[in-house]
Design a protein around this motif. Structure first.
Motif, short mmCIF file in Angstrom:
data_model
loop_
_atom_site.label_atom_id
_atom_site.label_comp_id
_atom_site.label_asym_id
_atom_site.label_seq_id
_atom_site.Cartn_x
_atom_site.Cartn_y
_atom_site.Cartn_z
N VAL A 1 -4.78 3.14 8.65
CA VAL A 1 -4.78 1.77 9.18
C VAL A 1 -4.56 1.80 10.69
CG1 VAL A 1 -3.56 -0.45 9.17
CG2 VAL A 1 -3.96 0.77 7.02
N PRO A 2 -5.41 1.11 11.47
CA PRO A 2 -5.19 1.03 12.92
C PRO A 2 -3.85 0.36 13.22
CG PRO A 2 -7.36 0.19 12.32
CD PRO A 2 -6.61 0.38 11.05
N ARG A 3 -3.24 0.71 14.33
CA ARG A 3 -1.92 0.17 14.66
C ARG A 3 -1.88 -0.64 15.95
NH1 ARG A 3 1.84 2.28 11.02
NH2 ARG A 3 0.59 3.18 9.34
N ALA B 1 1.44 2.95 -11.40
CA ALA B 1 0.99 4.12 -10.64
C ALA B 1 0.49 3.68 -9.27
CB ALA B 1 -0.13 4.83 -11.39
N ARG B 2 0.46 4.61 -8.34
CA ARG B 2 -0.17 4.35 -7.04
C ARG B 2 -1.63 3.97 -7.31
NH1 ARG B 2 1.44 6.28 -2.08
NH2 ARG B 2 2.93 7.65 -3.13
N PRO B 3 -2.17 2.93 -6.63
CA PRO B 3 -3.54 2.48 -6.93
C PRO B 3 -4.58 3.59 -6.92
CG PRO B 3 -2.45 0.86 -5.57
CD PRO B 3 -1.50 2.02 -5.68
N SER B 4 -4.47 4.53 -5.98
CA SER B 4 -5.45 5.62 -5.91
C SER B 4 -5.40 6.52 -7.14
CB SER B 4 -5.23 6.44 -4.65
OG SER B 4 -3.92 7.02 -4.65
N GLU C 1 -0.88 0.10 0.88
CA GLU C 1 -0.32 0.81 -0.26
C GLU C 1 -0.63 0.11 -1.59
OE1 GLU C 1 3.61 2.58 0.05
OE2 GLU C 1 3.77 1.77 2.08
N LEU C 2 -1.13 -1.11 -1.52
CA LEU C 2 -1.50 -1.86 -2.72
C LEU C 2 -2.97 -1.66 -3.06
CD1 LEU C 2 0.37 -5.11 -1.70
CD2 LEU C 2 1.17 -3.39 -3.33
N GLN C 3 -3.67 -0.86 -2.29
CA GLN C 3 -5.08 -0.56 -2.53
C GLN C 3 -5.26 0.97 -2.60
OE1 GLN C 3 -6.27 -4.39 0.26
NE2 GLN C 3 -7.77 -2.76 0.10
N PRO D 1 6.29 -1.05 -1.41
CA PRO D 1 5.43 -0.86 -2.58
C PRO D 1 5.87 0.32 -3.45
CG PRO D 1 4.10 -1.41 -0.68
CD PRO D 1 5.50 -1.21 -0.17
N ALA D 2 6.38 1.39 -2.82
CA ALA D 2 6.84 2.54 -3.60
C ALA D 2 8.04 2.16 -4.47
CB ALA D 2 7.20 3.69 -2.67
N GLU D 3 8.97 1.39 -3.90
CA GLU D 3 10.13 0.94 -4.68
C GLU D 3 9.69 0.05 -5.84
OE1 GLU D 3 13.56 0.82 -1.16
OE2 GLU D 3 12.26 -0.92 -1.51
#
Length: 353
Positions: free
Chosen positions: A169-171, A313-316, A160-162, A303-305
């Motif tokens: 993302v693989p889990r 803003a959101r990085p994207s 969320e920081l990129q 990251p949203a908080e």
């Protein structure tokens, strides 16, 4: 460290995005991370022809590998251990930094953009996988299945920081393997790629001073990190990079580096000496973690908080106007991109000189 010494450490504002119960702290906090883990990540990343071109065109890895590596280590460590305000600011300015890394790739003939979500996901997964691989081979060993699932869930938080999508993302270990297999046909190793990978594998030569007692340490450190990093790489990546190393060397280097990193991790003077040489600006980030100094507010944010709290803003979606101007300069007018992001990042990540 004494109680008096601990009082001199500046606590973080909060626990950031992970905290003491996270697997991220367990893995990223081990001594293998800033050395083998990050070196492996920077080496493997170069197999993406678009990323290679973005890095190669700047010349930074050749002209100032020590400062570039220090900034990379500081950023990754900050994501894991710094407070939410600091990391949010770093993530925001990096979008500006990456806005400069655009152009045409002569290998594929296609345009590249360092802020492209696919490229950012490649950097993220390669980094988190490399750090885990180093931890497993030269540190305490494999995580449990539950820890591994938590580790990759926490990687999705870092996504969320990129500019990439956390849902991509693989889990699990199996999904990570599938991700790299999917990427395999897209990887390329030109002469420039091999030159860059070899240069990065010998990174200790650029970081360790060639004077005094360091002159004796330098070749040992370089051999150790180069050999250890290669030992973590799959055979097909080694072949693409044009590097060779026997299976016997892979096997023998493991107990040697486990001993070395175990000593660095558990002996504070060694740890401080290593980090001061590698990335001095990293110390304020990791000292509270190393010494159990609690933050001013013992909370973990999402990251949203953090974006809502600090107004980012959101990085994207960040700095779209600047990114459009950079594209117009490069693709529309054939000019060099602006350095505005690089200039602004120096206040946060240190000088690039």
């Amino acid at each position: 460290m004494s109680k008096r010494d601990k009082r001199t450490i500046q606590p973080h504002e909060d626990y950031g995005f992970f905290g003491p119960d996270s697997v991220t702290w367990k893995v990223w906090g081990y001594a293998t991370t800033p050395f083998i883990g990050i070196e492996r990540a920077t080496v493997v990343e170069e197999l993406d022809p678009h990323l290679l071109r973005a890095v190669h065109d700047t010349g930074a890895n050749y002209a100032r590998l020590d400062t570039r590596y220090a900034r990379t280590v500081q950023y990754f460590a900050s994501v894991a251990f710094a407070d939410s305000r600091t990391v949010s600011k770093m993530a925001d300015v990096l979008v500006k930094v990456h806005s400069k890394a655009i152009g045409h790739d002569p290998v594929t003939g296609r345009p590249y953009d360092a802020n492209d979500p696919s490229s950012q996901l490649w950097i993220l997964i390669t980094g988190w996988h490399s750090v885990l691989k180093a931890y497993e081979l030269f540190g305490p060993g494999k995580l449990t299945e539950d820890e591994e699932r938590q580790y990759w869930a926490e990687c999705a938080i870092a996504a969320e920081l990129q500019t990439c999508d956390p849902a991509d993302v693989p889990r699990s270990r199996e999904e990570v393997r599938a991700y790299f297999e999917e990427w395999r046909p897209r990887l390329a190793a030109s002469e420039a790629t091999q030159q860059m990978m070899d240069h990065l594998l010998n990174g200790a030569n650029a970081i360790v001073p060639n004077k005094g007692v360091w002159r004796l340490v330098r070749p040992i450190a370089n051999w150790s990190l180069r050999t250890g990093t290669i030992a973590t790489m799959p055979r097909y990546m080694r072949s693409m990079a044009g590097v060779r190393q026997s299976r016997l060397t892979d096997l023998l280097v493991r107990p040697y580096l486990r001993l070395v990193f175990g000593a660095v991790h558990h002996v504070m003077p060694l740890k401080l000496l290593a980090i001061r040489q590698l990335s001095p600006k990293l110390l304020p980030v990791v000292l509270p973690y190393w010494n159990d100094v609690p933050p001013e507010s013992p909370v973990v944010l999402t990251p949203a908080e953090a974006r809502e709290r600090y107004g980012y803003a959101r990085p994207s979606e960040a700095h779209l106007e600047l990114r459009a101007k950079q594209r117009e300069r490069v693709f529309g007018r054939g000019e060099a991109p602006s350095d505005i992001g690089i200039i602004e990042s120096q206040e946060i990540l240190g000088s690039i000189a």
